[in-house]
Enzyme design. Structure first.
Site, short mmCIF file in Angstrom:
data_model
loop_
_atom_site.label_atom_id
_atom_site.label_comp_id
_atom_site.label_asym_id
_atom_site.label_seq_id
_atom_site.Cartn_x
_atom_site.Cartn_y
_atom_site.Cartn_z
N ASP A 192 0.68 -0.87 0.05
CA ASP A 192 0.06 -0.11 -0.33
C ASP A 192 1.37 1.18 -0.27
OD1 ASP A 192 -2.62 1.05 -0.17
OD2 ASP A 192 -2.49 1.38 1.81
N LYS A 200 14.00 4.71 -12.07
CA LYS A 200 13.15 4.54 -10.11
C LYS A 200 13.59 4.18 -9.60
CE LYS A 200 8.09 5.33 -9.75
NZ LYS A 200 6.81 5.53 -10.08
P1 IMP Z 1 -3.30 1.96 -3.17
O1 IMP Z 1 -1.59 1.53 -2.80
O2 IMP Z 1 -3.37 0.76 -4.10
O3 IMP Z 1 -3.86 2.35 -2.51
O4 IMP Z 1 -2.72 2.85 -4.25
C1 IMP Z 1 -1.95 4.27 -3.79
C2 IMP Z 1 -1.50 5.19 -5.14
O5 IMP Z 1 -0.88 5.88 -4.79
C3 IMP Z 1 -1.96 4.60 -6.59
O6 IMP Z 1 -2.61 4.11 -7.46
C4 IMP Z 1 -1.11 5.66 -7.03
O7 IMP Z 1 -2.11 6.71 -7.77
C5 IMP Z 1 -0.10 6.65 -6.49
N1 IMP Z 1 1.20 5.49 -5.97
C6 IMP Z 1 1.59 4.83 -5.64
N2 IMP Z 1 2.59 4.62 -5.73
C7 IMP Z 1 3.16 5.38 -6.83
C8 IMP Z 1 4.05 5.35 -7.54
O8 IMP Z 1 5.53 5.32 -7.72
N3 IMP Z 1 4.92 6.98 -8.47
C9 IMP Z 1 3.23 7.45 -8.41
N4 IMP Z 1 2.34 7.09 -8.22
C10 IMP Z 1 2.04 6.38 -7.24
#
Ligand code: IMP
Length: 200
Positions: free
Chosen positions: A72, A177
């Site tokens: 997450d 990255k």
């Molecule tokens: P989750 O971890 O599925 O709740 O999503 C977290 C959200 O944060 C993702 O859908 C992205 O929009 C954003 N996010 C997380 N990591 C990155 C990254 O490495 N680059 C850009 N956006 C990120």
């Protein structure tokens, strides 16, 4: 890396899956995703990155009856109290991250604070079907760009400039990255843990 030749990463996010595969495949670990296994979506009801990663990893581990990993992650912006944080995915209207970035740039401009510092956080959890787990945290500091820059990556990459650079993450190669990103750093800790297991 002997113990895990194959790992289930409980995610449907193509950007995250690509990043994790890029790091784990050179180590001989095949990554199966939530899409590959048609895993159901899990509601992210936790209040922390760790709680949400645990919910996702545990649901997959129970369904597949083997240890699984999930992550997450999110973007925490200082001038707006660390938001969107754990709500980063939901902050974007209809999960449209282009709109989410516009919304964030507007919200930040409205604070008139001039403080653009921010960080990405990521917690990776390895969960067993019986509920035992280990978590691995990674973070990258930086600032929010004044406008979107670059086309690579995913999510909020075009507006995040890591400290020490003058390019956004969307102007980095995947390999570059991964070396400094929140997810790359969390994964390096996870890999060290796997290597230690091999020596037991
Ligand atoms: P989750 O971890 O599925 O709740 O999503 C977290 C959200 O944060 C993702 O859908 C992205 O929009 C954003 N996010 C997380 N990591 C990155 C990254 O490495 N680059 C850009 N956006 C990120």
């Amino acid at each position: 890396m002997q113990k895990y030749k194959e790992l289930i990463f409980a995610s449907h996010n193509k950007g995250k899956i690509a990043e994790i595969r890029e790091i784990l495949s050179p180590l001989g670990i095949k990554v199966l995703s939530g899409d590959d296994l048609k895993l159901p979506d899990v509601e992210e009801t936790g209040k922390t990155f760790e709680e949400n990663a645990y919910l996702k990893a545990l649901a997959a581990a129970k369904e597949q009856n083997i240890p699984c990993i999930a992550d997450d992650s999110g973007l925490c912006v200082d001038a707006i109290g660390g938001r969107p944080g754990v709500y980063t995915a939901r902050y974007a209207p209809n999960r449209d991250f282009d709109k989410g970035m516009d919304k964030l740039l507007e919200e930040l401009a409205a604070t008139k604070s001039g403080n653009r510092s921010a960080h990405f956080s990521c917690v990776i959890v390895l969960a067993c079907p019986d509920g035992r787990y280990k978590s691995f945290e990674g973070r990258v500091d930086g600032c929010i760009a004044s406008h979107k820059q670059g086309n690579a990556g995913f999510g909020y990459d075009p507006i995040f400039i890591p400290t020490g650079f003058n390019r956004s993450f969307a102007e980095f190669s995947g390999e570059e990255k991964n070396k400094i990103s929140h997810r790359g750093r969390a994964l390096q800790k996870f890999i060290s843990y796997l290597k230690d297991l091999d020596e037991v």
